[in-house]
Design an enzyme around this catalytic site. Structure first.
Site, short mmCIF file in Angstrom:
data_model
loop_
_atom_site.label_atom_id
_atom_site.label_comp_id
_atom_site.label_asym_id
_atom_site.label_seq_id
_atom_site.Cartn_x
_atom_site.Cartn_y
_atom_site.Cartn_z
N GLU A 249 -10.19 9.73 6.20
CA GLU A 249 -9.00 9.36 5.43
C GLU A 249 -7.74 9.78 6.20
O GLU A 249 -7.58 10.94 6.54
CB GLU A 249 -9.03 10.04 4.05
CG GLU A 249 -7.74 9.97 3.26
CD GLU A 249 -7.18 8.55 3.09
OE1 GLU A 249 -7.90 7.69 2.58
OE2 GLU A 249 -6.01 8.33 3.47
N SER B 234 -0.39 3.35 0.04
CA SER B 234 -0.48 4.79 -0.22
C SER B 234 -1.40 5.40 0.83
O SER B 234 -2.43 4.80 1.16
CB SER B 234 -1.10 5.07 -1.60
OG SER B 234 -0.29 4.57 -2.62
N HIS C 12 -1.20 -5.65 -5.75
CA HIS C 12 -2.57 -6.20 -5.82
C HIS C 12 -2.74 -7.20 -4.67
O HIS C 12 -2.79 -8.40 -4.90
CB HIS C 12 -2.79 -6.91 -7.15
CG HIS C 12 -2.64 -6.02 -8.35
ND1 HIS C 12 -2.39 -6.50 -9.62
CD2 HIS C 12 -2.73 -4.67 -8.47
CE1 HIS C 12 -2.32 -5.49 -10.48
NE2 HIS C 12 -2.51 -4.37 -9.80
P1 FAD Z 1 -6.70 2.19 -1.46
O1 FAD Z 1 -6.81 2.86 -2.78
O2 FAD Z 1 -5.39 1.64 -1.07
O3 FAD Z 1 -7.20 3.22 -0.36
C1 FAD Z 1 -7.20 2.89 1.02
C2 FAD Z 1 -7.17 4.18 1.82
O4 FAD Z 1 -7.44 3.88 3.20
C3 FAD Z 1 -5.82 4.88 1.79
O5 FAD Z 1 -5.97 6.19 1.29
C4 FAD Z 1 -5.38 4.91 3.26
O6 FAD Z 1 -4.71 6.10 3.62
C5 FAD Z 1 -6.71 4.79 4.00
N1 FAD Z 1 -6.56 4.23 5.36
C6 FAD Z 1 -5.89 3.11 5.73
N2 FAD Z 1 -6.02 2.92 7.05
C7 FAD Z 1 -6.78 3.94 7.54
C8 FAD Z 1 -7.27 4.28 8.83
N3 FAD Z 1 -7.03 3.51 9.92
N4 FAD Z 1 -8.00 5.43 8.97
C9 FAD Z 1 -8.27 6.21 7.89
N5 FAD Z 1 -7.84 5.92 6.63
C10 FAD Z 1 -7.11 4.78 6.46
N6 FAD Z 1 -4.97 -1.78 -9.72
C11 FAD Z 1 -5.59 -2.16 -10.87
O7 FAD Z 1 -6.63 -2.81 -10.82
N7 FAD Z 1 -5.08 -1.82 -12.08
C12 FAD Z 1 -3.90 -1.16 -12.20
O8 FAD Z 1 -3.47 -0.87 -13.32
C13 FAD Z 1 -3.21 -0.78 -11.02
N8 FAD Z 1 -2.04 -0.13 -11.09
C14 FAD Z 1 -1.46 0.33 -9.95
C15 FAD Z 1 -0.29 1.09 -10.06
C16 FAD Z 1 0.25 1.68 -8.93
C17 FAD Z 1 1.50 2.50 -9.06
C18 FAD Z 1 -0.38 1.52 -7.66
C19 FAD Z 1 0.17 2.20 -6.43
C20 FAD Z 1 -1.51 0.73 -7.54
C21 FAD Z 1 -2.06 0.12 -8.68
N9 FAD Z 1 -3.21 -0.67 -8.62
C22 FAD Z 1 -3.82 -1.09 -9.76
C23 FAD Z 1 -3.84 -1.01 -7.33
C24 FAD Z 1 -5.06 -0.12 -7.08
O9 FAD Z 1 -4.67 1.21 -7.00
C25 FAD Z 1 -5.75 -0.61 -5.83
O10 FAD Z 1 -6.25 -1.91 -6.10
C26 FAD Z 1 -6.93 0.26 -5.40
O11 FAD Z 1 -6.54 1.59 -5.19
C27 FAD Z 1 -7.53 -0.30 -4.12
O12 FAD Z 1 -8.57 0.55 -3.72
P2 FAD Z 1 -9.04 0.61 -2.20
O13 FAD Z 1 -10.10 1.64 -2.12
O14 FAD Z 1 -9.43 -0.75 -1.73
O15 FAD Z 1 -7.74 0.98 -1.35
#
Ligand code: FAD
Length: 506
Positions: free
Chosen positions: A40, A96, A428
Site C-alpha cells: 500500500e 485517496s 465512482h
Molecule cells: P481504493 O479504495 O481507492 O484503494 C486503492 C488503494 O491503492 C489506495 O489506498 C492507493 O493508495 C493504493 N495504490 C494506488 N497505486 C498504488 C501503487 N502503485 N502501489 C501501492 N499502492 C497503490 N462508493 C460507494 O460504493 N458508495 C459510497 O457511498 C461511496 N462514497 C464515497 C465517499 C467518499 C468521500 C469517497 C472518497 C469515496 C466514496 N465511494 C463510495 C467510493 C469508494 O470508496 C470506492 O469505490 C472504493 O474505495 C474503491 O475500492 P478499491 O479497493 O478499488 O480502491
C-alpha cells in the site's frame, strides 16, 4: 514500510482498499496455506488499520487522518481524505492514498445494481450470490438509521412520487449501508478492517504500508512478482523485487491502469471506457408541520461521544431503465457533499438530494500515461480525456427534472434549481480495466478479472465494471473481486499440484 519483507509470497495484492482486501480475505479463507502480502502506497491512518475515519470520534484526530490520506505535499485537497489530480477534463477527479483506500472515507452506500446496470454476460443468479457475499463482507444493512425521526416521512413522500409501476425490488427504500449498529445504538462504519476480518490479525497476511508498487514483473506472459519502493524515508529507498505466484492490482480506477502501463502491460482497452457518474445535487427543507411533529430535531450533527445524530437517515430511489438515475437522499451530516456556506443549516430539517446518472460509455473517454514524465509518486504522469456526449447532456437535464420533482415532493427547495457538480465529483470512476466475455480490443480482463494473455495477474476495483452504472459501485466491485478470488485460489492450487506431481515416465 515497517516490516522486513520476505523474498517470496503466494499472493501480492497492490492496494489496500475494499477490493484488494476482498481478495485477501477470500484467498486467506479458501487457501489455508497461502502467504499474502498487501503493498500500500499510503500510511496507516487509523487503529485498527483500514478502519473508517467516521469511527474516529475526536475531530482533530479525524482531520489528521484525512490529511494523511492526501499523499505527498503539495497536495491539492478535494473531499476530505482525497487529493485532486488537477485534470482539466475531469476537475474533481481525486484519489485517496492510505491504508484502506477510499474505503476509509466513503459514505458506505451499497445499493445493488438493477436493470441495465447489471453485467449481461455474468449469469444473474451467480451475480446475486456474489452480491450477497459482498454484503456480508462489508456488513451491509438497510436498518442502520431506523431510529432517524424523519426517515419514514422522507421515504413516504418519495414513494408517493416514484413507486408507481416499479417492481418491488426497485421501489424507494432505506439505503443499504455498510454500517453496523451496536446494541447501545452507536454505529460503526465499515472500512477494510471489516472486510479483512480475522485475516487482518493472522501472520499469514502482511501489510507493507508506505510502499509503492513500481512494476509488475512477468516472463513470457507469466507473472513472477512485483518491484516495490519504500516511501517511508521520503521515497529515496531502494527498489526491491518480491516474487509471487499471483498478483492482484487493486490500485483504484485511475492508478490500476497506470501500474499496468508502467509494467509494459498495455492492452488496447487499457485506460479506455473511463466513466464517472454525472451528479446533480439539490437541497430541501422539510415542511414545518413535519419538523414540528418530532421533538428530536437538533442542530448537532454529532453527539457527545462523536457518533452521528440520526435525523432523516439515508434513502434510496433505485435506478430503472425507465428512470435511469440513482437517487440518494441524505441527512446532511451523513453526506460528503457540503451545502454552500450561506445556507442556514439546521441539520434535522434539511435533506440533501444527489441524483447520479449513468454515463454514455465511449472508448474516447480515457486516461493515458506519459513515458517521459512522472507524477508526485514517481509513476507515469496521467492525462484524463473526458467529455459529455449529447446523450449525456440530455440525461443530465432529465436528472435535473427528476431531482426537482423529488425535492418538491419532499419540501421547500433551498436553491432555485439543482446543479451539476464538476466531472469526477461522484468519485465512482469505472471502466479503465473493464472485463469482457471474450478477448479483443474492448476489454482488459475476463469475467474472473484475469488480465487477458497473462497468467497470474488479476485486476480489481470499479475499473473492472463494464456497464454504465448510476448506483454506487463498490458493492459490485467487491462482488466481482470475490468472484475473481475463486479463480485465483484455483490458480494457486493448480501451481502447487504441478509442483508436487513428479514428471511421468513416458
Ligand atoms: P481504493 O479504495 O481507492 O484503494 C486503492 C488503494 O491503492 C489506495 O489506498 C492507493 O493508495 C493504493 N495504490 C494506488 N497505486 C498504488 C501503487 N502503485 N502501489 C501501492 N499502492 C497503490 N462508493 C460507494 O460504493 N458508495 C459510497 O457511498 C461511496 N462514497 C464515497 C465517499 C467518499 C468521500 C469517497 C472518497 C469515496 C466514496 N465511494 C463510495 C467510493 C469508494 O470508496 C470506492 O469505490 C472504493 O474505495 C474503491 O475500492 P478499491 O479497493 O478499488 O480502491
Amino acid at each position: 514500510m515497517s516490516l522486513p519483507l520476505s523474498p517470496a509470497y503466494d499472493l501480492v495484492v497492490v492496494g489496500s482498499g475494499p477490493t484488494g482486501s476482498t481478495y485477501v480475505r477470500e484467498v486467506f479463507e479458501q487457501h489455508p496455506g497461502a502467504r499474502i502480502l498487501v503493498v500500500e502506497a499510503g500510511p496507516r491512518i487509523s487503529d485498527p488499520p483500514g478502519g473508517h475515519v467516521k469511527n474516529i470520534a475526536d475531530d482533530e484526530r479525524r482531520a489528521q487522518a484525512q490529511r494523511a490520506s492526501e499523499g505527498p505535499s503539495p497536495a491539492s485537497p478535494g473531499r476530505p481524505g482525497t487529493r485532486l489530480l488537477a485534470a482539466p477534463d475531469m476537475p474533481a477527479a481525486a484519489v485517496s492514498t492510505n491504508v484502506g483506500g477510499m474505503g476509509a472515507h466513503w459514505t458506505a452506500a451499497c445499493p445493488r445494481p438493477g436493470d441495465g446496470e447489471r453485467i449481461p454476460f455474468i449469469p444473474a443468479a451467480e451475480m446475486d450470490q456474489h452480491l450477497a457475499r459482498a454484503e456480508q463482507l462489508l456488513h451491509v444493512s438497510a436498518d442502520a438509521f431506523d431510529d432517524a425521526p424523519f426517515a419514514d416521512e422522507v421515504r413516504h413522500r418519495l414513494a408517493r412520487h416514484f413507486d408507481d409501476g416499479r417492481p418491488a425490488s426497485r421501489r424507494v427504500a432505506p439505503m443499504p449501508l455498510a454500517v453496523t449498529t451496536r446494541p447501545d445504538g452507536s454505529r460503526t462504519w465499515s472500512g477494510t478492517d471489516v472486510v479483512l476480518g480475522s485475516a487482518a490479525r493472522d501472520s499469514r497476511v502482511e501489510l507493507a504500508d508506505r510502499c509503492l508498487c513500481l512494476r509488475v514483473r512477468y516472463e513470457g506472459g507469466v507473472v513472477t512478482g512485483v518491484v516495490v519502493r519504500d516511501l517511508s524515508d521520503g521515497g529515496a529507498g531502494q527498489e526491491t523485487e518480491i516474487a509471487a505466484s499471483a498478483v492482484v492490482v487493486a490500485a483504484d480506477a485511475l492508478r490500476t491502469p497506470q501500474l499496468l502501463h508502467a509494467s509494459g502491460i498495455r492492452p488496447a482497452a487499457l485506460g479506455r471506457y473511463l466513466n464517472d457518474q454525472p451528479q446533480v445535487v439539490f437541497a430541501v427543507r422539510l415542511p414545518d408541520d413535519v419538523v414540528a411533529t418530532h421533538d428530536a430535531v437538533t442542530d448537532r450533527t454529532r453527539d457527545e461521544d462523536g457518533g452521528i445524530v440520526p435525523q432523516s437517515g439515508v434513502s434510496w430511489v433505485p435506478y430503472t431503465d425507465d428512470q435511469p438515475f440513482h437517487g440518494q437522499v441524505m441527512q446532511l451530516d451523513a453526506s460528503p457533499v457540503p451545502l454552500a456556506d450561506t445556507t442556514p443549516v439546521q441539520p434535522g430539517s434539511i435533506v440533501g438530494l444527489g441524483w447520479f446518472c449513468a454515463k454514455d460509455v465511449t472508448s474516447e473517454d480515457r486516461i493515458t500515461f506519459a513515458d517521459d514524465t512522472n507524477d508526485a509518486f514517481g509513476m507515469p504522469t496521467a492525462t484524463i480525456h473526458y467529455r459529455y456526449t449529447d446523450r449525456d447532456l440530455a440525461t443530465i437535464e432529465a436528472a435535473k427534472r427528476a431531482v426537482t420533482e423529488a425535492g418538491t415532493a419532499l419540501g421547500a427547495p433551498l436553491d432555485p434549481a439543482p446543479f451539476l457538480l464538476p466531472a469526477g465529483s461522484s468519485l465512482h470512476y469505472q471502466g479503465t480495466t473493464r472485463m469482457g466475455p471474450t478477448d479483443g480490443d474492448t476489454s482488459v480482463c475476463d469475467t474472473f478479472s484475469r488480465v487477458w494473455n497473462t497468467v497470474g495477474l488479476w485486476v480489481a476495483g470499479n475499473n473492472v465494471i463494464p456497464t454504465a452504472t448510476a448506483c454506487n459501485p463498490t458493492l459490485t466491485s467487491v462482488a466481482l473481486a470475490s468472484r475473481g478470488a475463486r479463480s485465483l485460489v484455483e490458480h494457486l492450487l493448480r501451481r502447487e499440484t504441478a509442483a508436487t506431481v513428479p514428471p511421468s515416465r513416458t
